[in-house]
Design a protein around this motif. Structure first.
Motif, mmCIF file in Angstrom:
data_model
loop_
_atom_site.group_PDB
_atom_site.id
_atom_site.type_symbol
_atom_site.label_atom_id
_atom_site.label_comp_id
_atom_site.label_asym_id
_atom_site.label_seq_id
_atom_site.Cartn_x
_atom_site.Cartn_y
_atom_site.Cartn_z
ATOM 1 N N SER A 92 0.849 -1.163 0.269
ATOM 2 C CA SER A 92 0.060 -0.056 -0.014
ATOM 3 C C SER A 92 0.749 1.293 0.048
ATOM 4 O O SER A 92 1.923 1.092 0.228
ATOM 5 N N LEU A 93 0.385 2.436 -0.571
ATOM 6 C CA LEU A 93 0.991 3.595 -0.663
ATOM 7 C C LEU A 93 0.212 4.914 -0.062
ATOM 8 O O LEU A 93 -1.185 4.597 -0.065
ATOM 9 N N LEU A 94 0.526 5.956 0.468
ATOM 10 C CA LEU A 94 0.035 6.843 1.044
ATOM 11 C C LEU A 94 0.563 8.171 0.055
ATOM 12 O O LEU A 94 1.486 8.436 0.011
ATOM 13 N N GLY A 95 -0.554 8.895 -0.347
ATOM 14 C CA GLY A 95 -0.462 10.197 -1.075
ATOM 15 C C GLY A 95 -1.379 11.024 -1.144
ATOM 16 O O GLY A 95 -2.251 10.942 -0.237
ATOM 17 N N ALA A 96 -1.189 12.231 -1.777
ATOM 18 C CA ALA A 96 -2.092 12.996 -1.962
ATOM 19 C C ALA A 96 -3.338 12.623 -2.451
ATOM 20 O O ALA A 96 -3.719 11.977 -3.571
ATOM 21 N N ASP A 97 -4.645 13.101 -2.057
ATOM 22 C CA ASP A 97 -5.940 12.973 -2.619
ATOM 23 C C ASP A 97 -6.258 13.640 -3.550
ATOM 24 O O ASP A 97 -6.459 15.016 -3.678
ATOM 25 N N PRO A 98 -6.351 13.300 -4.966
ATOM 26 C CA PRO A 98 -6.636 14.313 -6.095
ATOM 27 C C PRO A 98 -8.051 14.921 -5.830
ATOM 28 O O PRO A 98 -8.123 15.799 -6.557
ATOM 29 N N GLN A 99 -8.543 14.352 -5.134
ATOM 30 C CA GLN A 99 -10.162 14.920 -5.075
ATOM 31 C C GLN A 99 -10.308 15.959 -4.019
ATOM 32 O O GLN A 99 -11.279 16.557 -3.612
ATOM 33 N N SER A 100 -9.212 16.363 -3.401
ATOM 34 C CA SER A 100 -9.158 17.125 -2.195
ATOM 35 C C SER A 100 -7.983 18.064 -2.155
ATOM 36 O O SER A 100 -6.859 17.552 -2.160
ATOM 37 N N PRO A 101 -8.233 19.287 -1.993
ATOM 38 C CA PRO A 101 -6.869 20.291 -1.732
ATOM 39 C C PRO A 101 -5.888 19.931 -0.789
ATOM 40 O O PRO A 101 -4.771 20.157 -0.791
ATOM 41 N N ASP A 102 -6.446 19.529 0.525
ATOM 42 C CA ASP A 102 -5.364 19.124 1.468
ATOM 43 C C ASP A 102 -5.718 17.648 1.908
ATOM 44 O O ASP A 102 -5.133 17.290 3.094
ATOM 45 N N GLY A 103 -6.435 16.855 1.380
ATOM 46 C CA GLY A 103 -6.849 15.507 1.720
ATOM 47 C C GLY A 103 -5.624 14.542 1.313
ATOM 48 O O GLY A 103 -4.820 14.881 0.357
ATOM 49 N N TRP A 104 -5.782 13.386 1.810
ATOM 50 C CA TRP A 104 -4.899 12.347 1.764
ATOM 51 C C TRP A 104 -5.646 10.989 1.347
ATOM 52 O O TRP A 104 -6.746 10.885 1.681
ATOM 53 N N GLN A 105 -4.910 9.922 0.664
ATOM 54 C CA GLN A 105 -5.418 8.538 0.501
ATOM 55 C C GLN A 105 -4.611 7.690 0.224
ATOM 56 O O GLN A 105 -3.365 7.762 0.261
#
Length: 358
Positions: A241-254
């Protein structure tokens, strides 16, 4: 606990009490570091980056698994991810050079050790959302003259520390560790500055720009579980698994596993740890010895000393042909030198297996 383990526990403590810091980074430095994390990700699990077997994880932590339990990565799988801002004295992102080559941190490190010289060597970050902690407590990767992260797995360096056989070659080091965590459920930092048999201390969340100056290689410590309990182990979390910026949120993560998004993490649940470290040299004589490699250890010397000490303790075993990867030998070293989990945990941050009772 036998006499050998009591001796180990009594000597594992930092050179000085950790010093608590506030306002560690300027706001512009924080924003630039967070920008690198968002723009240059996604990032791997800590587990995936540093360990080749579950036995190596056990050797790094305090407290072996119960007898008869065969360790697997599933025992330790948590959504903790890591990246590096600097490695081996080199800043990987020019926009962060003022964060890494940090005069304030160098002054703090020298003063902590009462030493003349300090040299920054690494700067990493850990990021996670809601997350369990299966870590009873651990030591950071101790380094020795000739034995370091460039040539040696973490489990062996930590075993060397616990054994007490290699103190003559121990590298002096200091860290400035800083947290940004706005959450209010767990997420603090528990540490045992007087050794794992004594009472711990704690830096509690929420934390914004709060830190410590410390020698984490010689102090048991742990990051606490954080975030809402039902969200701490998302379905689909895996070794890859990987963690990075959520492209659907300006400050969220996924968190993603392959092409699947297994968890979205709001900004208010992200725990962001920044770990700056430096080598310390007491004086010019020690600086010269380290830089000129006049008193380095070799792997052959390390394993000869460990094998000799194991036999002195009465252990019966066949010398391994590949001691760096032999899981049976690693388990033997763990049994010989581990002191077990700390005896006391803060009531606000119980140890593994105690959470449901807390």
């Amino acid at each position: 606990m036998n006499t050998e383990q009591q001796a180990i526990a009594s000597r594992i403590r930092p050179v000085a009490e950790p010093r608590i810091l506030d306002d560690v980074y300027r706001e512009d430095q924080y924003q630039r570091m967070l920008g690198v994390v968002r723009d240059r990700g996604p990032w791997q699990l800590i587990l995936a980056q540093h360990f080749a077997s579950a036995q190596e994880v056990v050797a790094t932590l305090s407290g072996a698994l119960p007898e008869g339990v065969e360790p697997s990565f599933d025992h330790f799988l948590t959504s903790n991810f890591r990246g590096y801002f600097a490695k081996h004295g080199t800043c990987l992102y020019p926009e962060l050079e003022d964060c890494f080559f940090n005069s304030k941190f160098l002054d703090l490190a020298r003063d902590y050790w009462k030493a003349e010289y300090a040299r920054p060597d690494n700067m990493l970050f850990n990021i996670n959302g809601p997350c369990d902690s299966h870590d009873p407590a651990h030591l950071d990767a101790t380094q020795f003259r000739g034995i370091n992260q460039k040539n040696t797995p973490i489990w062996l360096m930590n075993t060397m520390t616990k054994s007490g056989l290699f103190d003559h070659w121990l590298m002096k080091r200091a860290q400035v560790i800083t947290w940004f965590y706005p959450g209010r459920i767990g997420g603090g930092f528990t540490y045992w500055p007087q050794g794992p048999l004594e009472a711990p201390k704690r830096v509690s969340a929420p934390m914004r720009n709060r830190g410590v100056v410390v020698q984490n290689e010689m102090m048991y410590h742990r990051g606490e579980a954080c975030g809402p309990q039902p969200e701490r182990k998302p379905a689909g979390l895996a070794f890859e698994s990987l963690l990075g910026a959520d492209p659907q949120s300006p400050d969220g993560w996924q968190i993603t596993t392959g092409d699947q998004v297994v968890q979205r993490i709001p900004a208010e649940e992200l725990r962001f740890l920044i770990h700056w470290s430096a080598e310390i040299y007491q004086d010019k004589e020690e600086l010269g010895m380290v830089m000129e490699h006049t008193d380095d250890l070799s792997h052959e010397q390390v394993f000869d000393m460990l094998v000799t000490d194991l036999r002195r303790q009465g252990h019966q075993f066949d010398p391994p042909s590949d001691p760096l990867r032999d899981t049976v030998f690693i388990s033997l070293l763990t049994r010989a030198y581990d002191v077990g989990a700390p005896r006391i945990y803060p009531p606000e941050a119980p140890g593994p297996g105690q959470e449901l009772a807390a």
